[in-house]
Design an enzyme around this catalytic site. Structure first.
Site, short mmCIF file in Angstrom:
data_model
loop_
_atom_site.label_atom_id
_atom_site.label_comp_id
_atom_site.label_asym_id
_atom_site.label_seq_id
_atom_site.Cartn_x
_atom_site.Cartn_y
_atom_site.Cartn_z
N ASP A 33 -14.48 11.84 4.77
CA ASP A 33 -13.73 10.58 4.69
C ASP A 33 -13.99 9.81 5.97
O ASP A 33 -14.13 10.41 7.04
CB ASP A 33 -12.22 10.92 4.56
N PHE A 82 -14.87 9.41 -4.40
CA PHE A 82 -13.69 8.55 -4.36
C PHE A 82 -13.83 7.44 -3.32
O PHE A 82 -13.11 6.45 -3.40
CB PHE A 82 -12.44 9.35 -3.94
N SER A 126 -12.08 3.54 -13.53
CA SER A 126 -10.73 3.03 -13.80
C SER A 126 -10.66 2.41 -15.18
O SER A 126 -11.63 1.83 -15.68
CB SER A 126 -10.40 1.97 -12.75
N TYR A 151 -13.35 -5.90 -7.40
CA TYR A 151 -13.00 -4.47 -7.41
C TYR A 151 -13.36 -3.86 -8.76
O TYR A 151 -14.05 -2.85 -8.85
CB TYR A 151 -11.50 -4.28 -7.11
N LYS A 155 -16.40 -1.00 -10.23
CA LYS A 155 -16.22 0.19 -11.08
C LYS A 155 -17.23 0.13 -12.23
O LYS A 155 -17.87 1.13 -12.56
CB LYS A 155 -14.79 0.26 -11.63
N TYR A 179 -9.47 6.42 -14.99
CA TYR A 179 -8.04 6.70 -14.80
C TYR A 179 -7.21 5.53 -15.27
O TYR A 179 -7.54 4.39 -15.03
CB TYR A 179 -7.67 6.88 -13.32
N PHE A 180 -6.06 5.85 -15.82
CA PHE A 180 -5.07 4.82 -16.11
C PHE A 180 -4.25 4.61 -14.83
O PHE A 180 -4.86 4.39 -13.80
CB PHE A 180 -4.32 5.16 -17.40
N ASN A 200 0.74 -2.73 -3.09
CA ASN A 200 0.39 -3.57 -4.24
C ASN A 200 0.87 -2.93 -5.53
O ASN A 200 1.15 -3.62 -6.50
CB ASN A 200 -1.14 -3.73 -4.36
N ASN A 201 0.88 -1.61 -5.55
CA ASN A 201 1.16 -0.88 -6.79
C ASN A 201 2.65 -0.64 -6.96
O ASN A 201 3.43 -0.62 -6.00
CB ASN A 201 0.38 0.43 -6.82
N LEU A 202 3.01 -0.46 -8.21
CA LEU A 202 4.43 -0.42 -8.59
C LEU A 202 5.23 0.74 -7.96
O LEU A 202 6.27 0.52 -7.35
CB LEU A 202 4.53 -0.36 -10.12
N ASP A 300 -2.80 -9.79 -14.29
CA ASP A 300 -2.25 -8.61 -14.97
C ASP A 300 -2.52 -8.66 -16.47
O ASP A 300 -2.35 -9.71 -17.09
CB ASP A 300 -0.73 -8.51 -14.75
C1 UD1 Z 1 -4.03 -2.00 -10.61
C2 UD1 Z 1 -5.36 -2.58 -10.95
C3 UD1 Z 1 -6.25 -1.48 -11.43
C4 UD1 Z 1 -6.39 -0.42 -10.36
C5 UD1 Z 1 -5.03 0.08 -9.97
C6 UD1 Z 1 -5.20 0.96 -8.75
C7 UD1 Z 1 -5.92 -4.62 -12.25
C8 UD1 Z 1 -5.42 -5.61 -13.26
N1 UD1 Z 1 -5.12 -3.60 -11.96
O1 UD1 Z 1 -3.45 -1.53 -11.84
O2 UD1 Z 1 -7.52 -1.98 -11.71
O3 UD1 Z 1 -7.18 0.62 -10.81
O4 UD1 Z 1 -4.16 -1.00 -9.65
O5 UD1 Z 1 -4.02 1.53 -8.40
O6 UD1 Z 1 -6.96 -4.79 -11.76
N2 UD1 Z 1 4.35 -4.48 -10.87
C9 UD1 Z 1 5.55 -5.11 -10.61
N3 UD1 Z 1 5.96 -5.21 -9.31
C10 UD1 Z 1 5.23 -4.73 -8.26
C11 UD1 Z 1 3.98 -4.08 -8.54
C12 UD1 Z 1 3.59 -3.98 -9.85
O7 UD1 Z 1 6.25 -5.58 -11.52
O8 UD1 Z 1 5.64 -4.88 -7.10
C13 UD1 Z 1 3.91 -4.33 -12.27
C14 UD1 Z 1 2.58 -4.99 -12.55
O9 UD1 Z 1 2.76 -6.32 -12.95
C15 UD1 Z 1 2.06 -4.10 -13.69
C16 UD1 Z 1 2.63 -2.71 -13.38
O10 UD1 Z 1 3.72 -2.96 -12.50
O11 UD1 Z 1 2.56 -4.54 -14.90
C17 UD1 Z 1 1.65 -1.79 -12.71
O12 UD1 Z 1 1.09 -2.45 -11.59
P1 UD1 Z 1 0.16 -1.71 -10.53
O13 UD1 Z 1 0.83 -0.47 -10.06
O14 UD1 Z 1 -0.23 -2.70 -9.49
O15 UD1 Z 1 -1.09 -1.24 -11.38
P2 UD1 Z 1 -2.07 -2.11 -12.32
O16 UD1 Z 1 -2.00 -3.54 -12.02
O17 UD1 Z 1 -1.84 -1.66 -13.72
#
Ligand code: UD1
Length: 341
Positions: A33, A82, A126, A151, A155, A179-180, A200-202, A300
Site C-alpha cells: 500500500d 484494490f 463495482s 471513477y 472501473k 461489488y454493490f 461521502n458514503n452513507l 445518484d
Molecule cells: C458510491 C458510488 C459507487 C462507489 C461507491 C463506493 C456512484 C453513483 N456511486 O455508491 O460507484 O462504488 O460509492 O463506496 O458512483 N446517501 C445519503 N446521505 C449521505 C450519503 C449517502 O442519503 O450522506 C444516500 C445516497 O444518496 C445513496 C445511498 O445513500 O442513495 C448510498 O450512497 P453511498 O454510500 O454514497 O453509495 P453509492 O452512491 O451507492
C-alpha cells in the site's frame, strides 16, 4: 506449500478485511500500500486479529519498477488489486489524476505479473458499471452503461484491460468482482472504514453522526419512485465481501475457472432503502439518529441491486450476515475508534 496472495491496497477498508480472511484460509498474504488514503490503523488491526504481522511493503503501484521488483522478489500465485482512488466527486473534478492512478497502477500489476511468469489477477470492480439499469436485479449479463464519472469509467476500462490481457497473454487469468455497497466492519472492531474528512458514503456518515462527529445526516432525496421515496441499494457486509475474494482466488489457484476471464456480482440481492437502513441502525443499536431530508445528490441512481446467483453457484459463496448485524459491527467500530468501547 502455502500459496501467496498479493493484496495491493491491503491497508485500506476492503483490502484489510480481505487480508484477514485470506490468512485465516491458509494463504500467505503480502500486503502492499502507498498509504495515500489511510494510516496504519487497519494494518495494525490485521496483525492483532491474526496474531502475527503479514509482510508489508510500502510502495506506489504507479511506480512500474517497484511493482516489477515486488513480483520478481516473491513467488506470487494471485494478486488482488484494490489500490485505486474511489471518490466519485473528486474524480469529476480531477479526471486525469483518476485515470493516471487507477489505470497505470493496474497495467503495472499485469505487466509485472507477465514478466515474472504469469499470475491470477483479481480486480476489484463495482456495480457502478451498471449505471441506472432497467431490469433489476442486475445479473452479470446485464449490459454496462456509459459511466457518469471518471471513477466509474476507470472501473469499466480496468475490466476491459483485464479482459483483453487474458486473451492476449495465456499466463494471465482474471476475475472481476463487481461489488454493490460494502459496509460494516470486522466483528473484532479492530479494522473498519476510516474515511478521511467528511464521508461521502452513507454508513460512515451515519456512524459519525451517531457518535457526535457530524451534526446531522442529510438523506439525499425523498421523492424517488420507491416505496418510501429514498434510493434502494444492495448493502453487502465487508466480511462477507472479503470471503467472496477467498473463494474467487481459490477458484483461480486451483484451476477451476470455466473461462480465462470471469465476472461476478458480489451482493445480497436484497434491496434496502436509505430510510430503512437508517431505521435499522437506530433499532439495532438502540439510539436515535439526527437526520433531515435534503435535495437529491446529482449522479445518484434510484435503485441498484444485483443477483448473486452466479457467485452462489460458481464460487460457492453466499452473503451471510444480516443488515442488522452489519450495522451493529459498523457502530462497534466507530465506538472503538472513539475509545468508548
Ligand atoms: C458510491 C458510488 C459507487 C462507489 C461507491 C463506493 C456512484 C453513483 N456511486 O455508491 O460507484 O462504488 O460509492 O463506496 O458512483 N446517501 C445519503 N446521505 C449521505 C450519503 C449517502 O442519503 O450522506 C444516500 C445516497 O444518496 C445513496 C445511498 O445513500 O442513495 C448510498 O450512497 P453511498 O454510500 O454514497 O453509495 P453509492 O452512491 O451507492
Amino acid at each position: 506449500m502455502k500459496k501467496t496472495v498479493l493484496v495491493s491496497g491491503g491497508a485500506g477498508f476492503i483490502g484489510s478485511h480481505v487480508s484477514v480472511e485470506l490468512a485465516q484460509a491458509g494463504y500467505d498474504v503480502l500486503i502492499a500500500d502507498n498509504m495515500s488514503n489511510c494510516d496504519e490503523t487497519n494494518y495494525n488491526g490485521v496483525c492483532k486479529i491474526l496474531g502475527y504481522a503479514p509482510e508489508f511493503v510500502k510502495m506506489d503501484f504507479c511506480d512500474s519498477e517497484a511493482v516489477d521488483r515486488l513480483f520478481a522478489g516473491h513467488k506470487i500465485d494471485a494478486v488482488i488489486h484494490f489500490a485505486a482512488y474511489k471518490a466519485v466527486g473528486e474524480s469529476v473534478a480531477q479526471p486525469l489524476m483518476y485515470y493516471r492512478n487507477n489505470l497505470l497502477s493496474f497495467m503495472n500489476v499485469i505487466e509485472a505479473a507477465r514478466k515474472n511468469g504469469g499470475c491470477n489477477v483479481l480486480f476489484s470492480s463495482s456495480a457502478t458499471v451498471y449505471g441506472e439499469a432497467e431490469d433489476l436485479p442486475v445479473t452479470e449479463k446485464t449490459g454496462r452503461k456509459p459511466s457518469t464519472s471518471p471513477y466509474g469509467n476507470t472501473k469499466q476500462i480496468s475490466e476491459d484491460i483485464l479482459r483483453d490481457c487474458v486473451k492476449a497473454y495465456p499466463e494471465i487469468k482474471g476475475i472481476a468482482l463487481r461489488y454493490f455497497n460494502p459496509i460494516g466492519a470486522h466483528p473484532s472492531a479492530l479494522i473498519g472504514e476510516l474515511p478521511r474528512g467528511v464521508p461521502n458514503n452513507l454508513v460512515p456518515f451515519i456512524t459519525q453522526t451517531a457518535i457526535g462527529k457530524r451534526e446531522c445526516l442529510s438523506i439525499f432525496g425523498k421523492d424517488y419512485p420507491t416505496e418510501d421515496g429514498t434510493c434502494l441499494r444492495d448493502y453487502i457486509d465487508v466480511v462477507d465481501l472479503a470471503k467472496a475474494h477467498v473463494c474467487a482466488v481459490t477458484r483461480m489457484i486451483e484451476g477451476k475457472m470455466k473461462a480465462d476471464y470471469e465476472i461476478y456480482n458480489i451482493g445480497t440481492g436484497r434491496p434496502v432503502s436509505v430510510l430503512e437502513l437508517v431505521n435499522s441502525f437506530e433499532k439495532v443499536n438502540s439510539l436515535k439518529l439526527n437526520y433531515k431530508f435534503v435535495d437529491r445528490r446529482p449522479g445518484d441512481v434510484v435503485s441498484i441491486y444485483g443477483s448473486p446467483a452466479l457467485a452462489n453457484e460458481e464460487l460457492g459463496w453466499k452473503a451471510e450476515r444480516s443488515v442488522e448485524e452489519t450495522l451493529a459491527a459498523a457502530w462497534a467500530w466507530e465506538k472503538a475508534l472513539a475509545g468508548k468501547n
